[in-house]
Design a protein around this motif. Structure first.
Motif, PDB file in Angstrom:
ATOM      1  N   ASP A  17       0.785  -1.238   0.000  1.00  0.00           N
ATOM      2  CA  ASP A  17       0.000   0.000   0.000  1.00  0.00           C
ATOM      3  C   ASP A  17       0.818   1.290   0.000  1.00  0.00           C
ATOM      4  O   ASP A  17       0.299   2.334   0.350  1.00  0.00           O
ATOM      5  CB  ASP A  17      -0.958   0.025   1.221  1.00  0.00           C
ATOM      6  CG  ASP A  17      -2.373   0.369   0.772  1.00  0.00           C
ATOM      7  OD1 ASP A  17      -2.585   0.337  -0.446  1.00  0.00           O
ATOM      8  OD2 ASP A  17      -3.224   0.672   1.609  1.00  0.00           O
ATOM      9  N   ALA A  18       2.104   1.236  -0.368  1.00  0.00           N
ATOM     10  CA  ALA A  18       2.862   2.503  -0.434  1.00  0.00           C
ATOM     11  C   ALA A  18       2.742   3.129  -1.822  1.00  0.00           C
ATOM     12  O   ALA A  18       3.195   4.242  -2.047  1.00  0.00           O
ATOM     13  CB  ALA A  18       4.333   2.259  -0.095  1.00  0.00           C
ATOM     14  N   GLY A  19       2.137   2.382  -2.766  1.00  0.00           N
ATOM     15  CA  GLY A  19       1.887   2.969  -4.083  1.00  0.00           C
ATOM     16  C   GLY A  19       2.808   2.482  -5.186  1.00  0.00           C
ATOM     17  O   GLY A  19       3.028   3.188  -6.161  1.00  0.00           O
ATOM     18  N   LYS A  20       3.330   1.255  -5.070  1.00  0.00           N
ATOM     19  CA  LYS A  20       4.235   0.734  -6.113  1.00  0.00           C
ATOM     20  C   LYS A  20       3.525   0.579  -7.447  1.00  0.00           C
ATOM     21  O   LYS A  20       3.998   1.010  -8.482  1.00  0.00           O
ATOM     22  CB  LYS A  20       4.761  -0.663  -5.743  1.00  0.00           C
ATOM     23  CG  LYS A  20       5.633  -0.729  -4.558  1.00  0.00           C
ATOM     24  CD  LYS A  20       5.916  -2.160  -4.187  1.00  0.00           C
ATOM     25  CE  LYS A  20       4.686  -2.967  -3.931  1.00  0.00           C
ATOM     26  NZ  LYS A  20       3.822  -2.477  -2.874  1.00  0.00           N
ATOM     27  N   GLY A 124      23.028  -6.348  -3.240  1.00  0.00           N
ATOM     28  CA  GLY A 124      23.904  -5.269  -3.740  1.00  0.00           C
ATOM     29  C   GLY A 124      23.277  -4.455  -4.857  1.00  0.00           C
ATOM     30  O   GLY A 124      23.940  -4.043  -5.800  1.00  0.00           O
ATOM     31  N   VAL A 125      21.961  -4.209  -4.760  1.00  0.00           N
ATOM     32  CA  VAL A 125      21.249  -3.500  -5.826  1.00  0.00           C
ATOM     33  C   VAL A 125      21.226  -1.995  -5.530  1.00  0.00           C
ATOM     34  O   VAL A 125      20.819  -1.571  -4.452  1.00  0.00           O
ATOM     35  CB  VAL A 125      19.796  -4.042  -5.926  1.00  0.00           C
ATOM     36  CG1 VAL A 125      18.956  -3.196  -6.860  1.00  0.00           C
ATOM     37  CG2 VAL A 125      19.808  -5.483  -6.401  1.00  0.00           C
ATOM     38  N   ALA A 126      21.658  -1.188  -6.503  1.00  0.00           N
ATOM     39  CA  ALA A 126      21.624   0.278  -6.353  1.00  0.00           C
ATOM     40  C   ALA A 126      20.168   0.737  -6.429  1.00  0.00           C
ATOM     41  O   ALA A 126      19.374   0.163  -7.174  1.00  0.00           O
ATOM     42  CB  ALA A 126      22.433   0.922  -7.471  1.00  0.00           C
ATOM     43  N   ARG A 127      19.826   1.768  -5.650  1.00  0.00           N
ATOM     44  CA  ARG A 127      18.428   2.206  -5.617  1.00  0.00           C
ATOM     45  C   ARG A 127      18.299   3.721  -5.640  1.00  0.00           C
ATOM     46  O   ARG A 127      19.181   4.419  -5.168  1.00  0.00           O
ATOM     47  CB  ARG A 127      17.768   1.742  -4.304  1.00  0.00           C
ATOM     48  CG  ARG A 127      17.292   0.334  -4.264  1.00  0.00           C
ATOM     49  CD  ARG A 127      17.476  -0.292  -2.892  1.00  0.00           C
ATOM     50  NE  ARG A 127      18.871  -0.639  -2.672  1.00  0.00           N
ATOM     51  CZ  ARG A 127      19.376  -0.983  -1.504  1.00  0.00           C
ATOM     52  NH1 ARG A 127      18.622  -1.007  -0.452  1.00  0.00           N
ATOM     53  NH2 ARG A 127      20.639  -1.296  -1.401  1.00  0.00           N
ATOM     54  N   VAL A 128      17.167   4.200  -6.170  1.00  0.00           N
ATOM     55  CA  VAL A 128      16.752   5.582  -5.905  1.00  0.00           C
ATOM     56  C   VAL A 128      15.504   5.463  -5.039  1.00  0.00           C
ATOM     57  O   VAL A 128      14.818   4.446  -5.057  1.00  0.00           O
ATOM     58  CB  VAL A 128      16.451   6.394  -7.193  1.00  0.00           C
ATOM     59  CG1 VAL A 128      17.683   6.526  -8.050  1.00  0.00           C
ATOM     60  CG2 VAL A 128      15.299   5.803  -7.978  1.00  0.00           C
ATOM     61  N   ILE A 129      15.252   6.491  -4.230  1.00  0.00           N
ATOM     62  CA  ILE A 129      14.101   6.461  -3.321  1.00  0.00           C
ATOM     63  C   ILE A 129      13.036   7.417  -3.860  1.00  0.00           C
ATOM     64  O   ILE A 129      13.353   8.521  -4.320  1.00  0.00           O
ATOM     65  CB  ILE A 129      14.537   6.895  -1.900  1.00  0.00           C
ATOM     66  CG1 ILE A 129      15.456   5.819  -1.288  1.00  0.00           C
ATOM     67  CG2 ILE A 129      13.341   7.155  -0.994  1.00  0.00           C
ATOM     68  CD1 ILE A 129      16.110   6.231   0.025  1.00  0.00           C
ATOM     69  N   TYR A 130      11.778   6.991  -3.802  1.00  0.00           N
ATOM     70  CA  TYR A 130      10.673   7.860  -4.195  1.00  0.00           C
ATOM     71  C   TYR A 130       9.708   7.947  -3.018  1.00  0.00           C
ATOM     72  O   TYR A 130       9.113   6.954  -2.615  1.00  0.00           O
ATOM     73  CB  TYR A 130       9.972   7.285  -5.431  1.00  0.00           C
ATOM     74  CG  TYR A 130       8.764   8.074  -5.883  1.00  0.00           C
ATOM     75  CD1 TYR A 130       8.818   9.463  -6.001  1.00  0.00           C
ATOM     76  CD2 TYR A 130       7.558   7.438  -6.196  1.00  0.00           C
ATOM     77  CE1 TYR A 130       7.711  10.192  -6.412  1.00  0.00           C
ATOM     78  CE2 TYR A 130       6.450   8.154  -6.613  1.00  0.00           C
ATOM     79  CZ  TYR A 130       6.533   9.535  -6.721  1.00  0.00           C
ATOM     80  OH  TYR A 130       5.437  10.258  -7.131  1.00  0.00           O
ATOM     81  N   ILE A 131       9.606   9.127  -2.425  1.00  0.00           N
ATOM     82  CA  ILE A 131       8.674   9.320  -1.302  1.00  0.00           C
ATOM     83  C   ILE A 131       7.355   9.794  -1.899  1.00  0.00           C
ATOM     84  O   ILE A 131       7.242  10.908  -2.419  1.00  0.00           O
ATOM     85  CB  ILE A 131       9.268  10.285  -0.257  1.00  0.00           C
ATOM     86  CG1 ILE A 131      10.520   9.613   0.344  1.00  0.00           C
ATOM     87  CG2 ILE A 131       8.243  10.596   0.832  1.00  0.00           C
ATOM     88  CD1 ILE A 131      11.321  10.452   1.282  1.00  0.00           C
ATOM     89  N   ASN A 132       6.374   8.893  -1.848  1.00  0.00           N
ATOM     90  CA  ASN A 132       5.113   9.031  -2.576  1.00  0.00           C
ATOM     91  C   ASN A 132       4.014   9.540  -1.635  1.00  0.00           C
ATOM     92  O   ASN A 132       4.218   9.657  -0.426  1.00  0.00           O
ATOM     93  CB  ASN A 132       4.782   7.628  -3.123  1.00  0.00           C
ATOM     94  CG  ASN A 132       3.605   7.631  -4.057  1.00  0.00           C
ATOM     95  OD1 ASN A 132       3.250   8.651  -4.630  1.00  0.00           O
ATOM     96  ND2 ASN A 132       2.970   6.474  -4.210  1.00  0.00           N
ATOM     97  N   GLY A 257       6.944  13.123  -4.464  1.00  0.00           N
ATOM     98  CA  GLY A 257       5.817  13.425  -5.344  1.00  0.00           C
ATOM     99  C   GLY A 257       4.568  12.699  -4.911  1.00  0.00           C
ATOM    100  O   GLY A 257       4.465  12.194  -3.790  1.00  0.00           O
ATOM    101  N   SER A 258       3.594  12.645  -5.837  1.00  0.00           N
ATOM    102  CA  SER A 258       2.363  11.896  -5.602  1.00  0.00           C
ATOM    103  C   SER A 258       2.026  11.199  -6.908  1.00  0.00           C
ATOM    104  O   SER A 258       1.611  11.849  -7.879  1.00  0.00           O
ATOM    105  CB  SER A 258       1.232  12.842  -5.207  1.00  0.00           C
ATOM    106  OG  SER A 258       0.003  12.185  -5.404  1.00  0.00           O
ATOM    107  N   ALA A 259       2.215   9.881  -6.943  1.00  0.00           N
ATOM    108  CA  ALA A 259       1.966   9.134  -8.185  1.00  0.00           C
ATOM    109  C   ALA A 259       0.481   9.215  -8.550  1.00  0.00           C
ATOM    110  O   ALA A 259       0.119   9.394  -9.703  1.00  0.00           O
ATOM    111  CB  ALA A 259       2.401   7.685  -8.010  1.00  0.00           C
ATOM    112  N   PHE A 260      -0.383   9.108  -7.535  1.00  0.00           N
ATOM    113  CA  PHE A 260      -1.822   9.112  -7.793  1.00  0.00           C
ATOM    114  C   PHE A 260      -2.252  10.426  -8.452  1.00  0.00           C
ATOM    115  O   PHE A 260      -3.066  10.455  -9.366  1.00  0.00           O
ATOM    116  CB  PHE A 260      -2.572   8.869  -6.478  1.00  0.00           C
ATOM    117  CG  PHE A 260      -4.066   8.822  -6.644  1.00  0.00           C
ATOM    118  CD1 PHE A 260      -4.640   7.983  -7.594  1.00  0.00           C
ATOM    119  CD2 PHE A 260      -4.903   9.601  -5.859  1.00  0.00           C
ATOM    120  CE1 PHE A 260      -6.022   7.930  -7.751  1.00  0.00           C
ATOM    121  CE2 PHE A 260      -6.279   9.555  -6.017  1.00  0.00           C
ATOM    122  CZ  PHE A 260      -6.836   8.720  -6.966  1.00  0.00           C
TER     123      PHE A 260
END
Length: 694
Positions: A17-20, A124-132, A257-260
């Motif tokens: 429920d975080a919006g993936k 060992g996966v590189a990531r970017v974070i998206y605060i939704n 951002g807000s994906a919705f």
């Protein structure tokens, strides 16, 4: 051949429920892959194509799709967030080069995000974070970045700042260009304008831009020197440094951002292109031999190398079995013959397809870096390596957790029995954390999984997808047994009745080991009293016996057998005689070595509104739970605890009743621990009654 530097193999993962799925849906719209947006809550999202997903509004299977952004090819996998399906996240991360970790602006770092983050660190996966979800009540971008630091121990490198919050959220500030992106209220992701930063945000933007530059230049000594002398680095130099730090896992570029509401997703896509690695920039996969030892060779991502591919998912649909593979090196063409190093058999590639959720596009060939599906492979399962038959090699296989819960199922009639066997066979191939066995005594079919929801969905799939009606039994806990005392003992196996006989005498010590050590065997026999060639037979006898404990027939864990002495007969001793002696010795000695029942203890994470904290803690205590701590958030309290699995059946219903429907929880297996005496007695009695009834 295509340019591999323009490939991005990414996964989108987060807490339930975080919006993936909504974020994936927006990415597909922006990249022109779909023209009409589907919403999760309407059951219309592209990647949630199973009936069960559409009804429950959750993702169950990881779905793969391909799209393009600014000349770059994205192979995207949308993964489930629910803890019972972490296996899907784990195996997806195994074949990805980068990821987008989505966090809810109001919920922050939730339990499942922690588990997924841990998996990504291990891979060992590189990531970017998206605060939704910054448009939600209680959303706070700065609080969530602080949680990422404190809870995950990660370093978020802020790349965008929000303009407004909750209902007033209108856009984001891009710290790289120092411009504001502002969207109107039509909900169109393309209805935005790029303007100067509003005056009230100027100071904050400059403060965060300075932090970003200081963190970035640490990756390059020359740039750092000139920055300290007062020279501001160019955008290209900054991007190069941030890319380097992201791939080294030093920090994680963080967007908001807000994906919705369609705000801020473009900058995340730019971040994926700018900062996440292409297949050639990640550490190549180590190759292993048939015993699982590393050979020192690597599957270098290049088109001209021998073929190396890993099957990471099997999916059965209306056209037959689909095997999802990630090609690490070489090329694969329609009609090629490939070797499965696990089975030692070759298979012919009939069809290659590129997947878009459950649609497929036919391909004639694929190459290193691609994630595609093969149609109609017969003997390939999750974790198997497919390679060039002339130059075989095995890639590091996947390790899957053992199930912790089981239920008995039975077909309603004879016609359903045959269908059930075929359907379950397909389901086991698709999901390695789902196991099936038949009870020898009762002939019942037992299905095992990672949690109640996991098995619930499996029964649902049986009924709806495969049309098999089944009767479902009560959930059973996967108990284990061990011993608590050291014991010296001796056993003689003698059988002489004319002709060649059997003789084996063993003197041995059985003792408990540390938790998690499993079974170990050692021989201290000197002088040839038990010839060396019979030692493995003794070990095999004990090993075969440990699957059935002496208390209630559960597998026995964590004990050591030391063969001290014995004797043999020149004619009558044989490996089989020593194996029989070891099996009988196990049955003779285990009841005398303080046998003990172990139960699975779960790590439980409960979210509850403030007003119900006392009720929830009281209820967990009644369930023999141990409270480890609690954290207050804006919208409620998170309680961390450990609790025996046997006490947690039906917990979600009780929790919702206690919290007026607002409570949530997740749990995962943590360790085995000794059962209290009264619980152990009840379990042993129940097992004995079940055996009697059979």
């Amino acid at each position: 051949m295509t340019d591999l530097s323009k490939y991005r193999n990414i996964g989108i993962f987060a807490h339930v429920d975080a919006g993936k799925t909504t974020t994936t849906e927006r990415i597909l719209k922006l990249t022109g892959k779909i023209h009409k947006l589907g919403e999760v809550h309407d059951g219309a999202a592209t990647t949630d194509f199973m009936e069960q997903e559409q009804e429950r509004g959750i993702t169950i299977q990881s779905a793969a799709t391909t799209c393009f952004w600014k000349d770059h090819r994205f192979n995207i996998i949308d993964t489930p967030g629910h803890v019972d399906f972490t296996i899907e996240v784990y195996r997806s991360l195994k074949v990805l080069d980068g990821g987008v970790g989505v966090f809810c602006g109001s919920g922050g770092v939730e339990p499942q995000s922690e588990t997924n983050w841990r998996y990504a660190n291990e891979s060992g996966v590189a990531r970017v974070i998206y605060i939704n979800k910054l448009d939600r009540m209680g959303a706070d971008f700065y609080r969530v970045t602080k949680q990422v630091k404190e809870v995950l121990g990660a370093h978020p490198l802020v790349m965008t700042l929000p303009i407004g919050i909750e209902d007033d959220f209108v856009g984001v500030i891009d710290l790289m260009t120092m411009k504001a992106w502002v969207w109107d209220n039509t909900g169109d992701p393309l209805a935005f304008e790029i303007i100067d930063i509003p005056a009230e945000y100027q100071e904050k933007a400059e403060e965060y831009r300075e932090i970003m530059i200081e963190t970035a230049v640490e990756q390059d000594d020359d740039l750092m020197e000139s920055y300290l002398e007062g020279e501001i680095p160019s955008v290209e130099d900054l991007k190069r440094c941030i890319r380097k730090g992201t791939i080294n896992l030093d920090f994680f570029p963080t967007f908001c951002g807000s994906a919705f509401k369609n705000k801020g997703v473009q900058l995340v896509l730019d971040g994926v292109v700018d900062y996440l690695p292409s297949p050639t920039e990640v550490k190549p996969q180590p190759e292993v031999d048939m015993e699982g030892n590393e050979t020192g060779e690597f599957a270098i991502v290049a088109v001209d190398k021998p073929l190396r591919a890993l099957a990471f998912k099997i999916m059965d649909d209306r056209f037959g079995a689909l095997t999802f593979i990630r090609i690490y090196s070489g090329t694969l063409n329609k009609g090629d013959t490939i070797l499965n190093t696990f089975t030692g058999k070759t298979e012919r590639v009939g069809r290659l397809v590129e997947m878009h959720a459950d649609e497929r596009i036919e391909l004639s060939s694929a190459q290193a870096g691609d994630i595609i599906a093969l149609v109609g492979l017969k003997n390939t399962q999750t974790g198997h390596t497919l390679c060039d038959p002339k130059k075989p090699a095995t890639l590091e296989p996947m390790v899957f957790p053992d199930p912790v819960i089981s239920i008995a199922i039975a077909p309603v009639d004879k016609a359903a029995a045959e269908k059930m066997g075929i359907a379950i066979g397909k389901m086991v191939q698709e999901d390695p954390s789902f196991r099936v066995e038949t009870d020898d005594d009762s002939g019942e079919t037992i299905i095992k999984g990672m949690g109640e929801l996991h098995l619930d969905i499996k029964v649902d799939i049986l009924k709806r997808t495969h049309g098999v009606d089944v009767v479902v039994g009560k959930p059973q806990v996967a108990y284990r047994e061990t011993i608590t005392e050291r014991l010296e003992d001796s056993y003689t196996h003698k059988k002489q009745s004319g002709g060649s006989g059997q003789f084996a005498k063993i003197d041995y010590v059985i003792e408990p080991c540390e938790a998690g050590e499993g079974f170990t065997f050692e021989s201290k026999v000197t002088g040839g009293n038990v010839p060396r060639e019979f030692w493995p037979a003794v070990e095999k006898g004990f090993k075969m016996s440990m699957v059935k404990g002496v208390l209630a027939g559960f597998p026995c864990l964590d004990f050591k057998v030391t063969l001290m002495d014995g004797s043999f007969h020149a004619v009558d001793s044989s490996a089989i005689a020593y194996e029989i002696a070891a099996k009988a010795a196990y049955r003779q000695s285990m009841p005398k070595a303080g046998p003990q029942l172990l139960e699975p203890i779960m790590k439980v994470d409960v979210f509850t509104p403030d007003s119900h904290v006392g009720d929830v803690i009281g209820d967990l205590n009644r369930r023999r739970g141990m409270i480890l701590g609690q954290e207050s958030g804006v919208t409620g309290v998170r309680i961390k605890a450990t609790c025996p699995l046997s006490e947690m059946f039906g917990y979600i219903g009780d929790l919702r009743t206690m919290t007026s429907g607002r409570g949530q929880f997740s749990m995962e297996f943590e360790h085995y621990a000794a059962c209290p005496k009264n619980v152990a007695e009840a379990v042993i009695k129940e097992v004995a009654e079940r055996e009697k009834a059979k």
